[in-house]
Design a protein around this motif. Sequence first.
Motif, PDB file in Angstrom:
ATOM      1  N   GLU A 194     -25.205 -50.550  30.150  1.00 11.76           N
ATOM      2  CA  GLU A 194     -23.927 -50.940  30.984  1.00 11.76           C
ATOM      3  C   GLU A 194     -24.669 -52.764  29.986  1.00 11.76           C
ATOM      4  OE1 GLU A 194     -24.258 -50.211  35.454  1.00 11.76           O
ATOM      5  OE2 GLU A 194     -23.802 -48.208  34.936  1.00 11.76           O
ATOM      6  N   VAL A 195     -22.527 -52.862  30.340  1.00 14.12           N
ATOM      7  CA  VAL A 195     -22.919 -54.376  29.242  1.00 14.12           C
ATOM      8  C   VAL A 195     -22.609 -54.906  30.716  1.00 14.12           C
ATOM      9  CG1 VAL A 195     -20.539 -53.886  28.766  1.00 14.12           C
ATOM     10  CG2 VAL A 195     -22.173 -55.271  27.879  1.00 14.12           C
ATOM     11  N   LYS A 196     -22.593 -56.309  30.912  1.00 19.77           N
ATOM     12  CA  LYS A 196     -21.520 -57.106  32.101  1.00 19.77           C
ATOM     13  C   LYS A 196     -21.323 -58.452  31.596  1.00 19.77           C
ATOM     14  CE  LYS A 196     -24.951 -60.266  34.256  1.00 19.77           C
ATOM     15  NZ  LYS A 196     -25.939 -60.594  35.015  1.00 19.77           N
ATOM     16  N   ASP A 197     -20.288 -58.503  32.343  1.00 26.10           N
ATOM     17  CA  ASP A 197     -19.025 -59.146  31.782  1.00 26.10           C
ATOM     18  C   ASP A 197     -19.125 -61.113  32.234  1.00 26.10           C
ATOM     19  OD1 ASP A 197     -18.149 -59.778  33.737  1.00 26.10           O
ATOM     20  OD2 ASP A 197     -16.281 -58.196  33.735  1.00 26.10           O
ATOM     21  N   VAL A 198     -18.428 -61.573  31.658  1.00 28.74           N
ATOM     22  CA  VAL A 198     -18.414 -63.566  32.341  1.00 28.74           C
ATOM     23  C   VAL A 198     -18.986 -63.385  33.886  1.00 28.74           C
ATOM     24  CG1 VAL A 198     -15.506 -64.337  31.853  1.00 28.74           C
ATOM     25  CG2 VAL A 198     -17.951 -66.155  31.585  1.00 28.74           C
ATOM     26  N   ASN A 199     -17.888 -62.697  34.330  1.00 27.16           N
ATOM     27  CA  ASN A 199     -18.118 -62.570  35.652  1.00 27.16           C
ATOM     28  C   ASN A 199     -18.776 -62.181  36.206  1.00 27.16           C
ATOM     29  OD1 ASN A 199     -15.469 -64.169  35.652  1.00 27.16           O
ATOM     30  ND2 ASN A 199     -14.531 -62.010  34.606  1.00 27.16           N
ATOM     31  N   GLY A 200     -20.136 -61.108  35.875  1.00 22.32           N
ATOM     32  CA  GLY A 200     -21.205 -60.672  36.337  1.00 22.32           C
ATOM     33  C   GLY A 200     -20.513 -58.801  36.634  1.00 22.32           C
ATOM     34  N   ILE A 201     -19.588 -58.490  36.338  1.00 19.19           N
ATOM     35  CA  ILE A 201     -19.715 -56.545  36.470  1.00 19.19           C
ATOM     36  C   ILE A 201     -19.940 -56.611  35.840  1.00 19.19           C
ATOM     37  CG2 ILE A 201     -17.191 -55.104  37.054  1.00 19.19           C
ATOM     38  CD1 ILE A 201     -17.549 -57.574  38.951  1.00 19.19           C
ATOM     39  N   TRP A 202     -20.597 -55.096  36.018  1.00 17.75           N
ATOM     40  CA  TRP A 202     -20.948 -54.311  34.981  1.00 17.75           C
ATOM     41  C   TRP A 202     -19.698 -53.524  34.432  1.00 17.75           C
ATOM     42  CZ3 TRP A 202     -25.832 -55.453  32.618  1.00 17.75           C
ATOM     43  CH2 TRP A 202     -26.486 -56.182  33.286  1.00 17.75           C
ATOM     44  N   HIS A 203     -20.196 -53.018  33.373  1.00 16.13           N
ATOM     45  CA  HIS A 203     -19.193 -52.158  32.404  1.00 16.13           C
ATOM     46  C   HIS A 203     -20.637 -50.981  31.780  1.00 16.13           C
ATOM     47  CE1 HIS A 203     -15.584 -54.973  33.389  1.00 16.13           C
ATOM     48  NE2 HIS A 203     -16.983 -55.439  33.056  1.00 16.13           N
ATOM     49  N   PRO A 204     -20.273 -49.638  32.479  1.00 16.54           N
ATOM     50  CA  PRO A 204     -20.476 -48.685  31.901  1.00 16.54           C
ATOM     51  C   PRO A 204     -20.074 -47.700  30.339  1.00 16.54           C
ATOM     52  CG  PRO A 204     -19.310 -47.420  33.586  1.00 16.54           C
ATOM     53  CD  PRO A 204     -19.103 -49.277  33.719  1.00 16.54           C
ATOM     54  N   LEU A 205     -20.503 -47.960  29.152  1.00 14.80           N
ATOM     55  CA  LEU A 205     -19.950 -47.403  28.521  1.00 14.80           C
ATOM     56  C   LEU A 205     -19.826 -45.806  28.178  1.00 14.80           C
ATOM     57  CD1 LEU A 205     -22.240 -50.186  25.832  1.00 14.80           C
ATOM     58  CD2 LEU A 205     -20.271 -50.424  27.260  1.00 14.80           C
ATOM     59  N   LYS A 206     -18.798 -45.384  27.155  1.00 14.25           N
ATOM     60  CA  LYS A 206     -18.693 -44.199  26.869  1.00 14.25           C
ATOM     61  C   LYS A 206     -19.788 -44.115  25.461  1.00 14.25           C
ATOM     62  CE  LYS A 206     -14.379 -44.364  28.855  1.00 14.25           C
ATOM     63  NZ  LYS A 206     -12.900 -44.139  28.597  1.00 14.25           N
TER      64      LYS A 206
END
Length: 221
Positions: free
Chosen positions: A94-106
Motif C-alpha cells: 500500500e502507498v499513502k498519498d499527500v492527504n494521508g489516504i492509503w491505496h492498495p496496489l494491484k
Amino acid sequence: MVFSNTSTNQGILQDINFRCGLPVGDATEYLTADKVRNVNSAYREVLALIWKSQGNWTFDDTNLTDLPYFRTDCVTGQEDYGLPANFGIVERIEVKDVNGIWHPLKFLTRSQIKEGLEEFQKTNTAIPIYVELFENAFRMYPAINRTSTDADSLRVYATRDIDEFAAADTTQEPGFNKNFHHILPIMASKTWAMYRKPDMVETLKREELELKVAIQEYYGN
C-alpha cells in the motif's frame, strides 16, 4: 520448549540427545553447531508447512515483537524499491498519498503488460495503481508523484522468516504453538540418525509425520 536448559534437561538440545540415545550433555557425538543448524532447518520446514496450511489469519513467529509489515519513504519518480531482507511471502503493498489516504496496489506480472515496460503508465503522474514483484524488489506503476519524509508512506505486508536459534540461546522458544515444539528435536534427531543410527530413522519419521498432520489441522482451522 526452550532451546536449552542444562538444569532441568527439558530443552530442545537435551531432548535431541535423549532421542538419539546420547548422554544428556553430549556435544561430541552430535556437535552443538550441527544441532543448531538442523533445528533451524527443521524450523523453516515447519514454517513452510504452516504457511501452506494457514486459514483466515497470517502466522508470524512470536519471537518477533514488532508488527509484520515493513515501512519506508517513497521518492518522486522512483519506481523500484527493495524488499526487506527477512520477508517470506508478500501479501499486500500500500502507498499513502499527500492527504494521508492509503491505496492498495494491484499485483500484476510482466506477461500481463502488453506494451514496453518503460512505457507502461509512463504518462500517468499520480498515485501508483499496480505493482510487479521481482526476486527481492518490486516496481510500482506509475512512479509515485511525491517524496515523503515520515518513513511510513509505503508499506509492504508480508510473512517473515523465523527468528533463528543460536548456539548460546537458552530461554528462546520456537515461535509457533507450544503443543508442537517437540517436532524440532524429532526432526533434528532424524537428520543425525540418517547418518549415524539408520535403524532409528523410521520411528522418528512416524513421529514427525503425526505431528505434521496435527500442525496442518491446527493451522488450517
